[in-house]
Design a protein around this motif. Structure first.
Motif, PDB file in Angstrom:
ATOM      1  N   ALA A  84      27.687 -10.631 -11.756  1.00 52.45           N
ATOM      2  CA  ALA A  84      28.393  -9.347 -11.867  1.00 52.45           C
ATOM      3  C   ALA A  84      29.872  -9.501 -11.529  1.00 52.45           C
ATOM      4  O   ALA A  84      30.739  -8.944 -12.215  1.00 52.45           O
ATOM      5  CB  ALA A  84      27.746  -8.302 -10.957  1.00 52.45           C
ATOM      6  N   HIS A 122      31.523 -11.422 -14.376  1.00 51.04           N
ATOM      7  CA  HIS A 122      31.616 -10.588 -15.571  1.00 51.04           C
ATOM      8  C   HIS A 122      32.716  -9.541 -15.420  1.00 51.04           C
ATOM      9  O   HIS A 122      33.537  -9.342 -16.324  1.00 51.04           O
ATOM     10  CB  HIS A 122      30.272  -9.908 -15.850  1.00 51.04           C
ATOM     11  CG  HIS A 122      30.276  -9.107 -17.102  1.00 51.04           C
ATOM     12  ND1 HIS A 122      30.606  -7.782 -17.122  1.00 51.04           N
ATOM     13  CD2 HIS A 122      30.021  -9.466 -18.378  1.00 51.04           C
ATOM     14  CE1 HIS A 122      30.553  -7.350 -18.369  1.00 51.04           C
ATOM     15  NE2 HIS A 122      30.203  -8.350 -19.144  1.00 51.04           N
ATOM     16  N   THR A 123      32.745  -8.879 -14.283  1.00 43.94           N
ATOM     17  CA  THR A 123      33.733  -7.823 -14.057  1.00 43.94           C
ATOM     18  C   THR A 123      35.155  -8.372 -14.094  1.00 43.94           C
ATOM     19  O   THR A 123      36.052  -7.749 -14.671  1.00 43.94           O
ATOM     20  CB  THR A 123      33.465  -7.123 -12.713  1.00 43.94           C
ATOM     21  OG1 THR A 123      32.133  -6.610 -12.724  1.00 43.94           O
ATOM     22  CG2 THR A 123      34.436  -5.983 -12.473  1.00 43.94           C
ATOM     23  N   ARG A 159      37.436  -8.693 -19.691  1.00 46.18           N
ATOM     24  CA  ARG A 159      38.601  -8.136 -20.391  1.00 46.18           C
ATOM     25  C   ARG A 159      39.759  -9.135 -20.467  1.00 46.18           C
ATOM     26  O   ARG A 159      40.866  -8.769 -20.842  1.00 46.18           O
ATOM     27  CB  ARG A 159      39.053  -6.833 -19.741  1.00 46.18           C
ATOM     28  CG  ARG A 159      38.002  -5.755 -19.862  1.00 46.18           C
ATOM     29  CD  ARG A 159      38.492  -4.393 -19.479  1.00 46.18           C
ATOM     30  NE  ARG A 159      39.018  -4.351 -18.123  1.00 46.18           N
ATOM     31  CZ  ARG A 159      39.683  -3.307 -17.631  1.00 46.18           C
ATOM     32  NH1 ARG A 159      39.884  -2.245 -18.367  1.00 46.18           N
ATOM     33  NH2 ARG A 159      40.116  -3.327 -16.399  1.00 46.18           N
ATOM     34  N   SER A 213      35.667  -1.584 -22.727  1.00 47.40           N
ATOM     35  CA  SER A 213      35.738  -1.631 -21.259  1.00 47.40           C
ATOM     36  C   SER A 213      34.555  -0.917 -20.623  1.00 47.40           C
ATOM     37  O   SER A 213      33.940  -1.429 -19.675  1.00 47.40           O
ATOM     38  CB  SER A 213      37.047  -1.005 -20.773  1.00 47.40           C
ATOM     39  OG  SER A 213      38.148  -1.736 -21.239  1.00 47.40           O
ATOM     40  N   PHE A 270      31.820  -2.581 -18.131  1.00 45.83           N
ATOM     41  CA  PHE A 270      31.539  -2.103 -16.771  1.00 45.83           C
ATOM     42  C   PHE A 270      30.091  -1.649 -16.626  1.00 45.83           C
ATOM     43  O   PHE A 270      29.474  -1.834 -15.573  1.00 45.83           O
ATOM     44  CB  PHE A 270      32.512  -0.990 -16.366  1.00 45.83           C
ATOM     45  CG  PHE A 270      33.906  -1.484 -16.122  1.00 45.83           C
ATOM     46  CD1 PHE A 270      34.169  -2.515 -15.223  1.00 45.83           C
ATOM     47  CD2 PHE A 270      34.980  -0.908 -16.786  1.00 45.83           C
ATOM     48  CE1 PHE A 270      35.457  -2.969 -14.996  1.00 45.83           C
ATOM     49  CE2 PHE A 270      36.275  -1.352 -16.571  1.00 45.83           C
ATOM     50  CZ  PHE A 270      36.516  -2.386 -15.680  1.00 45.83           C
ATOM     51  N   SER A 311      28.174  -4.777 -15.931  1.00 44.57           N
ATOM     52  CA  SER A 311      28.364  -5.217 -14.543  1.00 44.57           C
ATOM     53  C   SER A 311      27.552  -4.357 -13.582  1.00 44.57           C
ATOM     54  O   SER A 311      26.940  -4.869 -12.636  1.00 44.57           O
ATOM     55  CB  SER A 311      29.841  -5.169 -14.162  1.00 44.57           C
ATOM     56  OG  SER A 311      30.580  -6.108 -14.900  1.00 44.57           O
ATOM     57  N   LEU A 312      27.544  -3.065 -13.825  1.00 45.35           N
ATOM     58  CA  LEU A 312      26.768  -2.159 -12.977  1.00 45.35           C
ATOM     59  C   LEU A 312      25.275  -2.459 -13.066  1.00 45.35           C
ATOM     60  O   LEU A 312      24.569  -2.476 -12.050  1.00 45.35           O
ATOM     61  CB  LEU A 312      27.045  -0.710 -13.371  1.00 45.35           C
ATOM     62  CG  LEU A 312      26.411   0.365 -12.498  1.00 45.35           C
ATOM     63  CD1 LEU A 312      26.894   0.253 -11.061  1.00 45.35           C
ATOM     64  CD2 LEU A 312      26.736   1.736 -13.062  1.00 45.35           C
TER      65      LEU A 312
END
Length: 143
Positions: free
Chosen positions: A18, A21-22, A26, A60, A64, A67-68
């Protein structure tokens, strides 16, 4: 190996996944040659159900969301590691297998659409979750 240890390993891997990835989804590496595409995604505005958005906003948001989901899965895996075997087998078996199967699908999507890092992380997490679910099937597994 105990199922609880496998769930904790999966949880730590998921947190690292996570974070990576976060921080990375981007990013634009110049060698990719995607700068103009990203620029177009960021500059083209349109109305979506009353909101002014860009394709970059959608990109985006879904990044996210992913990631969550990884963080949620990490918490769930950690919580599964804490359950006593007597509670786990009769009440949480379906949850454990649902999590494991969702990561089988996640891994298949990673192999089809992603690259080395998410493939490695998703494969390791999947192996841990499937093995833990298998070991947790009976109360004698030493949860």
């Amino acid at each position: 190996m105990k199922a609880s240890l496998l769930y904790r390993i999966a949880s730590v891997l998921l947190v690292l996944f996570a974070i990576g990835h976060t921080l990375g989804f981007r990013q634009n590496v110049p060698e990719w040659g995607a700068g103009s595409i990203i620029g177009a995604m960021q500059s083209f505005h349109f109305d979506a159900q009353g909101f002014n958005r860009t394709y970059w906003d959608f990109f985006s948001a879904f990044g996210f969301f992913s990631s969550l989901f990884l963080l949620f899965a990490a918490v769930l895996a950690w919580e599964l590691s804490r359950l006593p075997a007597g509670t786990f087998a009769p009440f949480m078996r379906h949850t454990a297998w649902t999590l494991a199967i969702s990561f089988v699908a996640f891994t298949a999507l990673s192999w089809r659409y992603a690259f080395t890092t998410p493939i490695v992380f998703s494969t390791l997490v999947t192996v841990c979750l499937v093995c833990a679910a298998w070991l947790s099937a009976t109360p004698k597994s030493g949860q």
